[in-house]
Design a protein around this motif. Structure first.
Motif, PDB file in Angstrom:
ATOM      1  N   GLU A 104      50.218  51.726  46.073  1.00  0.00           N
ATOM      2  CA  GLU A 104      51.667  52.387  45.748  1.00  0.00           C
ATOM      3  C   GLU A 104      51.096  53.399  44.476  1.00  0.00           C
ATOM      4  N   LEU A 105      50.686  52.853  43.441  1.00  0.00           N
ATOM      5  CA  LEU A 105      50.372  53.556  42.238  1.00  0.00           C
ATOM      6  C   LEU A 105      49.285  54.766  42.638  1.00  0.00           C
ATOM      7  N   GLU A 106      48.288  54.457  43.549  1.00  0.00           N
ATOM      8  CA  GLU A 106      47.424  55.515  43.911  1.00  0.00           C
ATOM      9  C   GLU A 106      48.028  56.611  44.582  1.00  0.00           C
ATOM     10  N   ARG A 107      49.073  56.465  45.503  1.00  0.00           N
ATOM     11  CA  ARG A 107      49.942  57.349  46.012  1.00  0.00           C
ATOM     12  C   ARG A 107      50.631  58.056  45.017  1.00  0.00           C
ATOM     13  N   THR A 108      51.390  57.259  44.058  1.00  0.00           N
ATOM     14  CA  THR A 108      52.192  57.969  43.046  1.00  0.00           C
ATOM     15  C   THR A 108      51.367  59.101  42.328  1.00  0.00           C
ATOM     16  N   PHE A 109      49.975  59.037  42.186  1.00  0.00           N
ATOM     17  CA  PHE A 109      49.072  59.715  41.312  1.00  0.00           C
ATOM     18  C   PHE A 109      48.320  60.567  42.338  1.00  0.00           C
ATOM     19  N   ASN A 110      48.513  60.811  43.409  1.00  0.00           N
ATOM     20  CA  ASN A 110      47.679  61.615  44.629  1.00  0.00           C
ATOM     21  C   ASN A 110      47.618  63.077  44.015  1.00  0.00           C
ATOM     22  N   ASP A 111      48.427  63.542  43.052  1.00  0.00           N
ATOM     23  CA  ASP A 111      47.800  64.859  42.689  1.00  0.00           C
ATOM     24  C   ASP A 111      46.543  64.901  41.665  1.00  0.00           C
ATOM     25  N   ILE A 112      46.426  63.800  41.396  1.00  0.00           N
ATOM     26  CA  ILE A 112      44.923  63.687  40.544  1.00  0.00           C
ATOM     27  C   ILE A 112      43.855  63.656  41.578  1.00  0.00           C
ATOM     28  N   PRO A 113      43.122  64.810  41.711  1.00  0.00           N
ATOM     29  CA  PRO A 113      42.042  64.732  42.828  1.00  0.00           C
ATOM     30  C   PRO A 113      40.944  63.907  42.719  1.00  0.00           C
ATOM     31  N   GLU A 114      40.711  63.727  41.202  1.00  0.00           N
ATOM     32  CA  GLU A 114      39.292  63.146  40.981  1.00  0.00           C
ATOM     33  C   GLU A 114      39.483  61.458  40.900  1.00  0.00           C
ATOM     34  N   ARG A 115      38.974  60.791  41.694  1.00  0.00           N
ATOM     35  CA  ARG A 115      39.129  59.418  41.940  1.00  0.00           C
ATOM     36  C   ARG A 115      38.831  58.557  40.692  1.00  0.00           C
ATOM     37  N   ALA A 116      37.922  58.785  40.021  1.00  0.00           N
ATOM     38  CA  ALA A 116      37.661  58.185  38.602  1.00  0.00           C
ATOM     39  C   ALA A 116      38.619  58.221  37.754  1.00  0.00           C
ATOM     40  N   GLU A 117      39.223  59.406  37.682  1.00  0.00           N
ATOM     41  CA  GLU A 117      40.252  59.768  36.748  1.00  0.00           C
ATOM     42  C   GLU A 117      41.494  59.239  37.260  1.00  0.00           C
ATOM     43  N   ARG A 118      42.031  59.334  38.516  1.00  0.00           N
ATOM     44  CA  ARG A 118      42.989  58.733  39.095  1.00  0.00           C
ATOM     45  C   ARG A 118      43.039  56.994  38.699  1.00  0.00           C
ATOM     46  N   THR A 119      41.889  56.376  39.059  1.00  0.00           N
ATOM     47  CA  THR A 119      42.059  55.144  38.584  1.00  0.00           C
ATOM     48  C   THR A 119      42.492  54.736  37.411  1.00  0.00           C
ATOM     49  N   LYS A 120      42.163  55.509  36.407  1.00  0.00           N
ATOM     50  CA  LYS A 120      42.576  55.151  34.725  1.00  0.00           C
ATOM     51  C   LYS A 120      44.095  55.555  34.666  1.00  0.00           C
ATOM     52  N   PHE A 121      44.836  56.401  35.295  1.00  0.00           N
ATOM     53  CA  PHE A 121      46.020  56.483  35.162  1.00  0.00           C
ATOM     54  C   PHE A 121      46.795  55.409  35.857  1.00  0.00           C
ATOM     55  N   VAL A 122      46.049  55.255  37.287  1.00  0.00           N
ATOM     56  CA  VAL A 122      46.895  53.843  37.982  1.00  0.00           C
ATOM     57  C   VAL A 122      46.795  52.610  36.852  1.00  0.00           C
TER      58      VAL A 122
ATOM     59  N   ARG B  82      45.793  66.150  34.052  1.00  0.00           N
ATOM     60  CA  ARG B  82      45.005  65.323  35.231  1.00  0.00           C
ATOM     61  C   ARG B  82      43.815  64.666  34.802  1.00  0.00           C
ATOM     62  N   ARG B  83      43.432  64.805  33.500  1.00  0.00           N
ATOM     63  CA  ARG B  83      42.314  64.091  33.045  1.00  0.00           C
ATOM     64  C   ARG B  83      42.915  63.139  31.838  1.00  0.00           C
ATOM     65  N   TRP B  84      42.215  61.972  31.847  1.00  0.00           N
ATOM     66  CA  TRP B  84      42.858  60.690  31.140  1.00  0.00           C
ATOM     67  C   TRP B  84      42.468  60.953  29.750  1.00  0.00           C
ATOM     68  N   GLY B  85      41.188  61.603  29.473  1.00  0.00           N
ATOM     69  CA  GLY B  85      40.869  61.954  27.908  1.00  0.00           C
ATOM     70  C   GLY B  85      41.937  62.961  27.385  1.00  0.00           C
ATOM     71  N   ASP B  86      42.524  63.696  28.197  1.00  0.00           N
ATOM     72  CA  ASP B  86      43.250  64.786  27.577  1.00  0.00           C
ATOM     73  C   ASP B  86      44.824  64.112  27.436  1.00  0.00           C
ATOM     74  N   VAL B  87      45.240  63.126  28.194  1.00  0.00           N
ATOM     75  CA  VAL B  87      46.500  62.546  28.377  1.00  0.00           C
ATOM     76  C   VAL B  87      46.391  61.458  27.212  1.00  0.00           C
ATOM     77  N   GLU B  88      45.427  60.707  27.156  1.00  0.00           N
ATOM     78  CA  GLU B  88      45.483  59.326  26.468  1.00  0.00           C
ATOM     79  C   GLU B  88      46.023  59.831  25.081  1.00  0.00           C
ATOM     80  N   PRO B  89      45.762  60.726  24.274  1.00  0.00           N
ATOM     81  CA  PRO B  89      46.428  60.791  22.943  1.00  0.00           C
ATOM     82  C   PRO B  89      47.830  61.045  23.117  1.00  0.00           C
ATOM     83  N   PHE B  90      48.567  61.596  24.182  1.00  0.00           N
ATOM     84  CA  PHE B  90      49.952  61.538  24.388  1.00  0.00           C
ATOM     85  C   PHE B  90      50.479  60.361  24.630  1.00  0.00           C
ATOM     86  N   VAL B  91      50.019  59.364  25.475  1.00  0.00           N
ATOM     87  CA  VAL B  91      50.327  57.941  25.618  1.00  0.00           C
ATOM     88  C   VAL B  91      50.493  57.368  24.330  1.00  0.00           C
TER      89      VAL B  91
END
Length: 379
Positions: A259-277, A303-312
């Motif tokens: 379900e979470l994979e589908r929630t973040f299906n706007d993140i095209p790169e699979r390795a990146e999407r896994t981190k968001f999931v 859509r890049r975890w390294g860029d979103v991580e500091p905002f988390v």
């Protein structure tokens, strides 16, 4: 007309006059059209009414000291205090978050809530009770003791520590030479393939959740190997009696990951999407979306975890969780960032891949955001 008849007519007119004084007319839309209804204007809603209704409505602001969501449960010192008070009254608590103190005060004045659970003054608890609720105010003053605040903070500290999770700690790898990670490798292999995950990544997540203890249980009610909340189990169709069943727990967790994979299906790169999931599994997808919105606002790649991580991480600070693009308030971001990092480090260990550590720490704040704030407030 008899004297009794005159008295009755006078009394009826008096009641009508009083009724008109206490009610106002209001247009109401119904399925059969607009009608004029009368509603009371001076009807107070005090302690007896609250207890009869079974709900205490409180207003507050989001923040680490007030109220926030933590893995599906509510925490914050002001919330815990309000919950204690609601328990004392024998009612449910409904906590509603406002944008600022002005909104809280206006909504209280409009009768939309019973009290403000936020320290607006240095006196006592600092809460404000609705003007028409004298009995509730007396009850609050009689109930509150200055020691309560320290008590709920100590309670919260325990709940957020590893001591609040009941589990046995097993080795992160059962047989390194034989490549056996746990007793549940067969289940990881079977179900990870349905979401195209490396089964060792699922095993690494499981260890982070429960250290491979199928009987693990958190204070929040998360159960089993993958620490599934009862509400999530209901959503997934997993019987609560099966929460501690290793295979069914893993299978349900994988369906939730899907379900979470589908929630973040706007993140095209699979390795990146896994981190968001993984981050959403731990901290809630709505908080991760808030961090993505902050990243985009500050010129980073959402859509890049390294860029979103500091905002988390930034969602633990008022200048971020009060930002207009943030819809779900405060978050314990450091825990989620550590969760993703530790799972990937363990997964790399299972695969024999060296780990490259992130340069971000829980105290990092994006420098661009700092410069923008400095410029904004410069006179």
């Amino acid at each position: 007309m008899s004297r009794n008849g005159i008295y009755i007519q006078f009394f009826a007119l008096l009641l009508l006059f009083v009724g008109c004084q206490q009610k106002k007319q209001e247009k109401v839309m119904t399925p059969w059209g607009e009608i004029t209804d009368t509603i009371p204007t001076d009807d107070s809603f005090d302690l007896d009414d609250i207890q009869r209704n079974g709900e205490l409505i409180a207003l507050t602001l989001t923040g680490p000291e007030t109220y926030y969501d933590y893995r599906g449960k509510h925490l914050g010192a002001q919330y815990l205090l309000a919950q204690r008070f609601a328990d004392k009254l024998g009612v449910m608590l409904r906590m509603e978050v406002c944008r600022d103190t002005a909104e809280m005060q206006q909504r209280l004045a409009d009768g939309e809530a019973d009290l403000i659970c936020f320290p607006l003054s240095k006196q006592g608890i600092g809460w404000v009770v609705g003007a028409d609720k004298e009995d509730l105010e007396v009850e609050l003053k009689n109930w509150y003791k200055p020691s309560f605040l320290a008590e709920v903070k100590k309670e919260e500290e325990f709940l957020l520590s590893s001591r609040s999770v009941k589990r046995k700690v097993f080795a992160p790898m059962l047989n390194r030479a034989g490549g056996i990670i746990s007793h549940y490798d067969g289940f990881f292999q079977r179900y990870a393939s349905t979401i195209r995950w490396d089964w060792r990544l699922l095993a690494a997540q499981c260890y982070q959740e429960s250290t491979f203890d199928p009987q693990a249980r958190s204070w929040a009610g998360a159960c089993g190997l993958m620490q599934i909340m009862p509400g999530t189990a209901d959503h997934l169709g997993l019987a609560r009696s099966d929460l501690y069943n290793p295979e069914k727990n893993i299978e349900a967790a994988v369906r939730y990951l899907a379900e979470l994979e589908r929630t973040f299906n706007d993140i095209p790169e699979r390795a990146e999407r896994t981190k968001f999931v993984l981050a959403a599994y731990n901290g809630g997808h709505f908080h991760i979306r808030d961090a993505m919105a902050l990243a985009q606002k500050n010129g980073r790649n959402p859509r890049r975890w390294g860029d979103v991580e500091p905002f988390v991480l930034g969602l633990a600070r008022p200048e971020y969780y009060n930002d207009p693009v943030v819809k779900h308030g405060y978050m314990r971001g450091s825990e989620t960032v550590e969760y993703v990092r530790k799972i990937h480090e363990r997964w790399n260990g299972y695969r024999g891949v060296p780990t490259v550590r992130s340069s971000f720490t829980p105290n990092n704040v994006p420098q661009k955001a700092k410069r923008e704030r400095k410029k904004k407030y410069q006179v």
